[in-house]
Design an enzyme around this catalytic site. Structure first.
Site, mmCIF file in Angstrom:
data_model
loop_
_atom_site.group_PDB
_atom_site.id
_atom_site.type_symbol
_atom_site.label_atom_id
_atom_site.label_comp_id
_atom_site.label_asym_id
_atom_site.label_seq_id
_atom_site.Cartn_x
_atom_site.Cartn_y
_atom_site.Cartn_z
ATOM 1 N N ASP A 9 0.715 -1.209 -0.076
ATOM 2 C CA ASP A 9 0.033 0.000 -0.035
ATOM 3 C C ASP A 9 0.967 1.196 -0.181
ATOM 4 O O ASP A 9 1.973 1.061 0.316
ATOM 5 C CB ASP A 9 -0.915 -0.026 1.166
ATOM 6 N N ASP A 11 -0.019 5.265 0.994
ATOM 7 C CA ASP A 11 -0.243 6.403 2.018
ATOM 8 C C ASP A 11 -0.471 5.513 3.367
ATOM 9 O O ASP A 11 -1.180 4.747 3.482
ATOM 10 C CB ASP A 11 -1.372 7.124 1.566
#
Length: 255
Positions: A9, A11
């Site tokens: 992922d 952020d």
């Protein structure tokens, strides 16, 4: 089955970009549009339960600004507002940058050295991916990833598993051949539903979320001089996350 790829992922997982990056950029876009909205740290934490910037704006309208009348068609207004936010975010990164979280760059290097492929599966825009990697590492880092699955490449965003399914398809790998790295409950749900084992590194926004299904929960990946803290699961004697540990976690050594 051997471990062949690590899927990250973006952020909150690669870097702490939310509070002083995306939130600030949203507020600058709101000021620029002259609409008088402001997302403080607490409110933004609540809004983060909704994945995707455009989706977050729409949710905010539905929950907090029911009387707001957009100056144009709603979808077009949201798209333009989000586009402006993206530009502000990119400018923020160019001016001051956001450092990668502990262990990220080290793991990138060692994974590549040991033949593991890298990928990104995120709800943020491709422009934001490019901006973060370019400013935190260098533009050459974009070539490290065999797949960058981002933004609207799939219709349903996390916690739907679609972005992981897309990533696996692009990599041409089975879920059991990959490990995912996430920071949020929505990300964990997406990875788990796609059949990918997931390691969580929490942050201040996500620390108290429900990470049911995660294989391991840590404060960060750690460094040789900065051991990570285990919140749930086992590191089996390791003080920080290494490729050797990840191979064991994936079950590779049990074959």
């Amino acid at each position: 089955m051997k471990l062949k790829a690590l899927i990250f992922d973006l952020d909150g997982t690669l870097a702490e970009t939310e509070r002083d990056g995306h939130r600030v950029a949203f507020n600058r876009a709101f000021d620029e549009a002259g609409i008088g909205w402001h997302w403080d740290g607490v409110l933004y934490g609540q809004l983060l339960t909704v994945t995707g910037g455009k989706e977050r704006i729409r949710y905010y309208l539905e929950q907090y600004q029911q009387d707001f009348c957009p100056p144009e068609a709603l979808d077009e207004f949201i798209a333009k507002l989000h586009q402006a936010k993206t530009q502000h975010y990119i400018e923020l990164l160019k001016k001051r940058g956001v450092p990668l979280r502990p262990g990220i760059l080290r793991l990138f290097h060692t994974a590549r050295e040991q033949g593991l492929r890298l990928a990104i599966a995120t709800t943020t825009t491709p422009e934001n991916v490019t901006a973060l990697l370019s400013t935190s590492i260098g533009r050459h880092a974009l070539d490290w990833f065999d797949c960058i699955a981002a933004g609207d490449v799939v219709k349903a965003k996390k916690p739907a598993p679609d972005i992981y399914s897309y990533c696996l398809e692009q990599l041409q790998l089975e879920a059991s051949e990959c490990l995912a790295f996430e920071d949020s409950a929505n990300g964990v749900r997406a990875a788990v539903e796609a059949g990918v084992k997931v390691v969580v590194t929490v942050n201040d926004y996500t620390r108290d979320e429900d990470f049911t299904g995660a294989a391991l929960i840590l404060n960060h990946l750690g460094e040789p001089d900065q051991p990570c803290q285990i919140l749930n699961g086992k590191l089996n004697g390791f003080a920080y996350v290494t490729v050797e540990f990840l191979r064991r976690l994936s079950g590779e050594t049990e074959q």
